[in-house]
Design a protein around this motif. Structure first.
Motif, short mmCIF file in Angstrom:
data_model
loop_
_atom_site.label_atom_id
_atom_site.label_comp_id
_atom_site.label_asym_id
_atom_site.label_seq_id
_atom_site.Cartn_x
_atom_site.Cartn_y
_atom_site.Cartn_z
N GLY A 192 -11.81 5.88 -1.08
CA GLY A 192 -13.05 6.60 0.10
C GLY A 192 -11.91 7.13 1.31
N SER A 193 -9.86 8.03 1.19
CA SER A 193 -9.38 8.60 0.96
C SER A 193 -9.41 9.76 0.72
CB SER A 193 -7.94 8.09 1.04
OG SER A 193 -7.74 7.79 -0.17
N ALA A 194 -10.11 9.89 -1.05
CA ALA A 194 -10.20 11.09 -2.28
C ALA A 194 -9.31 11.35 -2.28
CB ALA A 194 -11.25 11.97 -1.02
N SER A 195 -8.28 10.45 -2.51
CA SER A 195 -7.08 11.22 -2.41
C SER A 195 -6.32 9.66 -3.70
CB SER A 195 -6.01 10.73 -1.34
OG SER A 195 -5.51 10.04 -0.75
N VAL A 196 -5.10 10.32 -4.20
CA VAL A 196 -3.55 9.33 -4.71
C VAL A 196 -2.77 8.89 -3.99
CG1 VAL A 196 -2.24 8.47 -6.19
CG2 VAL A 196 -4.62 9.75 -7.30
N LYS A 197 -2.66 7.96 -3.36
CA LYS A 197 -0.67 7.07 -3.06
C LYS A 197 -0.17 6.93 -3.69
CE LYS A 197 -3.69 6.46 0.94
NZ LYS A 197 -5.17 6.62 1.23
N ILE A 198 1.45 7.67 -3.04
CA ILE A 198 2.68 7.49 -3.57
C ILE A 198 3.50 6.60 -3.20
CG2 ILE A 198 3.90 7.85 -5.37
CD1 ILE A 198 1.34 9.18 -6.98
N TRP A 199 4.43 5.08 -3.66
CA TRP A 199 5.23 4.89 -2.66
C TRP A 199 6.41 5.27 -4.12
CZ3 TRP A 199 -0.08 2.40 -1.67
CH2 TRP A 199 -0.55 2.60 -0.15
N ASP A 200 7.20 4.56 -3.30
CA ASP A 200 9.04 4.50 -3.62
C ASP A 200 9.15 3.19 -3.76
OD1 ASP A 200 11.91 4.19 -3.81
OD2 ASP A 200 11.70 6.57 -3.55
N THR A 201 9.62 2.62 -5.04
CA THR A 201 9.77 0.87 -5.79
C THR A 201 10.91 1.20 -5.00
OG1 THR A 201 10.44 2.48 -7.91
CG2 THR A 201 7.46 2.00 -7.73
N THR A 202 11.30 1.89 -5.05
CA THR A 202 12.93 1.72 -3.57
C THR A 202 12.58 1.17 -2.46
OG1 THR A 202 14.57 3.37 -4.95
CG2 THR A 202 15.83 2.45 -4.35
N THR A 203 12.74 1.99 -1.81
CA THR A 203 12.13 1.71 -0.25
C THR A 203 11.02 0.85 -0.17
OG1 THR A 203 11.13 4.14 -0.34
CG2 THR A 203 13.59 3.86 0.70
N TRP A 204 10.10 1.01 -1.03
CA TRP A 204 8.44 0.99 -0.38
C TRP A 204 7.52 1.71 0.84
CZ3 TRP A 204 6.44 -1.01 -4.98
CH2 TRP A 204 7.58 -1.53 -6.13
N ASN A 205 8.44 3.25 0.59
CA ASN A 205 7.96 3.82 1.23
C ASN A 205 6.75 4.75 0.31
OD1 ASN A 205 9.44 3.09 4.23
ND2 ASN A 205 10.68 4.58 3.51
N LEU A 206 5.25 5.19 1.23
CA LEU A 206 4.24 5.72 1.36
C LEU A 206 5.27 7.63 1.59
CD1 LEU A 206 1.61 6.45 0.32
CD2 LEU A 206 1.15 6.86 2.33
N VAL A 207 5.49 8.12 -0.17
CA VAL A 207 6.66 8.82 -0.34
C VAL A 207 6.05 10.57 -0.31
CG1 VAL A 207 8.21 8.09 -0.66
CG2 VAL A 207 6.30 8.36 -2.78
N ALA A 208 3.88 9.85 -0.33
CA ALA A 208 3.08 11.27 -1.03
C ALA A 208 1.70 11.32 -0.94
CB ALA A 208 2.88 12.20 -2.23
N THR A 209 0.62 11.87 -0.60
CA THR A 209 -0.65 11.39 -0.58
C THR A 209 -1.84 12.79 -1.43
OG1 THR A 209 -0.87 10.53 1.77
CG2 THR A 209 -2.58 11.77 0.63
N LEU A 210 -2.21 12.71 -2.34
CA LEU A 210 -2.43 13.90 -3.48
C LEU A 210 -4.23 13.66 -3.48
CD1 LEU A 210 -0.31 12.80 -6.76
CD2 LEU A 210 0.38 14.00 -4.59
N SER A 211 -3.76 14.52 -2.38
CA SER A 211 -5.21 14.98 -2.25
C SER A 211 -6.06 15.56 -3.00
CB SER A 211 -5.89 15.13 -0.55
OG SER A 211 -4.54 14.81 0.36
N ILE A 212 -7.51 15.53 -3.32
CA ILE A 212 -8.09 15.77 -4.23
C ILE A 212 -8.96 17.27 -3.24
CG2 ILE A 212 -10.30 16.10 -5.59
CD1 ILE A 212 -10.27 13.19 -6.71
N PRO A 213 -9.01 18.43 -3.75
CA PRO A 213 -9.99 19.43 -2.88
C PRO A 213 -11.28 19.45 -2.30
CG PRO A 213 -8.59 20.53 -4.48
CD PRO A 213 -8.10 18.81 -4.65
N ARG A 214 -11.55 19.60 -1.83
CA ARG A 214 -12.97 19.63 -1.76
C ARG A 214 -13.81 20.90 -3.06
NH1 ARG A 214 -12.45 18.23 3.59
NH2 ARG A 214 -12.70 20.72 4.50
N PRO A 215 -14.57 20.52 -3.42
CA PRO A 215 -15.26 22.37 -3.71
C PRO A 215 -15.67 23.12 -2.52
CG PRO A 215 -16.57 20.11 -4.37
CD PRO A 215 -15.50 19.74 -3.02
#
Length: 317
Positions: A123-146
């Motif tokens: 439901g966030s309309a995004s892809v979330k990226i975690w770093d596998t060394t720190t396990w911190n959330l490093v990016a949220t790739l949001s799908i742009p609205r039309p």
């Protein structure tokens, strides 16, 4: 190319089995099969006899997706409880517990380099990226609205992100949405590139070719399997034959075949060059939620899992 049934296990889980992947082999053990179920557990199986090698608990709702790190030592499971559990495959020790808001954890995949974990953000309309060394959330790739829609419009709910995939070189991320949109991102820059058009119903599964980095395969509730040039934004092939939703798609390690699982209860093998199905397997008695080819060389193996609680293993040659 053909599939031959090797082994099926009834009641592999106590509820529907929704997720399957292969854990790569290590120096001390062969590749293992990893399954996730609505019974809140993740289980390990050793081929070809499908001997149960362990049951992992830790979720308080059903498991929707499982993913294995390319090293073969670490795996992750996503659940309806909104947590991603990262664990050591051999000891079952929890390495990290990643929390997201409700309905924002769906399919998950490690990048081929093993440095990032991508999670389809629902439901966030995004892809979330975690770093596998720190396990911190490093990016949220949001799908742009039309263009032309207001933030209050209901369009964002249609961009509910169900599935995610990495290209072979780790430079591209693709995700599939409830409205049939496939979105492609530049992974290094965290930048939206373009949409791939053609599906008009949910895209529950997609996968890049392990041989051709631009080639993306998608499976949709519209019963079709599409092949896209993810860079050129073009639909290069469409394959049909399932009688109902395509729930899962995977591509063989030689890049020659695609396998699909469907709510029509079948597993199909498709010849990519012929653009058509060459075999239909009817082992399951309910929806087939997951198919997965074993990585690496021959002998080839394909696994499938279903709402009927069973696992089937096939030889692929």
């Amino acid at each position: 190319m053909k599939l031959a049934g090797l082994k099926s296990i009834e009641d592999a889980h106590e509820e529907s089995v929704w997720a399957v992947t292969w854990v790569p082999s290590t120096e001390t053990r062969p590749a293992l099969l990893l399954t996730g179920s609505l019974d809140e557990t993740v289980r390990l199986w050793q081929p070809d006899e499908l001997v149960n090698r362990g049951k992992m608990t830790g979720h308080c709702l059903g498991v929707t997706s499982v993913a294995a790190h390319p090293s073969g030592h670490i795996a992750a499971s996503a659940s309806l409880d909104s947590f991603v559990r990262v664990f050591d495959v051999d000891s079952n020790n929890t390495i990290a517990s990643l929390e997201a808001p409700p309905s924002e954890v769906w399919q998950l995949r490690f990048n081929p380099q093993g440095t990032m974990l991508a999670v389809a953000g629902g439901g966030s309309a995004s892809v979330k990226i975690w770093d596998t060394t720190t396990w911190n959330l490093v990016a949220t790739l949001s799908i742009p609205r039309p263009e032309g829609t207001k933030p209050t419009d209901k369009s964002s709910s249609k961009k509910f992100v169900l599935s995610v995939a990495w290209s072979l070189d780790g430079r591209r991320i693709a995700c599939g949405s409830m409205d049939g949109t496939v979105s492609v991102f530049d992974a290094d820059r965290g930048k939206f590139l373009h949409h791939l058009e053609g599906h008009f119903m949910p895209v529950r599964s997609l996968v890049f070719s392990p041989v051709e980095p631009r080639l993306l395969f998608t499976g949709s509730d519209d019963t079709h399997v599409h092949m896209y040039d993810a860079e050129g934004k073009t639909l290069v092939g469409a394959m049909s034959g399932h009688a109902s939703w395509v729930l899962s798609v995977d591509v063989s390690t030689d890049g020659a075949a695609v396998a699909t699982g469907s709510s029509d209860r079948t597993v199909r093998l498709w010849d990519i060059n012929m653009r058509g199905a060459v075999q239909t397997m009817s082992n399951h008695t309910d929806q087939v939620w997951g198919v997965a080819f074993r990585p690496g060389g021959m002998p080839g193996r394909l696994a499938s899992v279903s709402d009927d609680k069973s696992i089937s293993l096939y030889d692929y040659s």
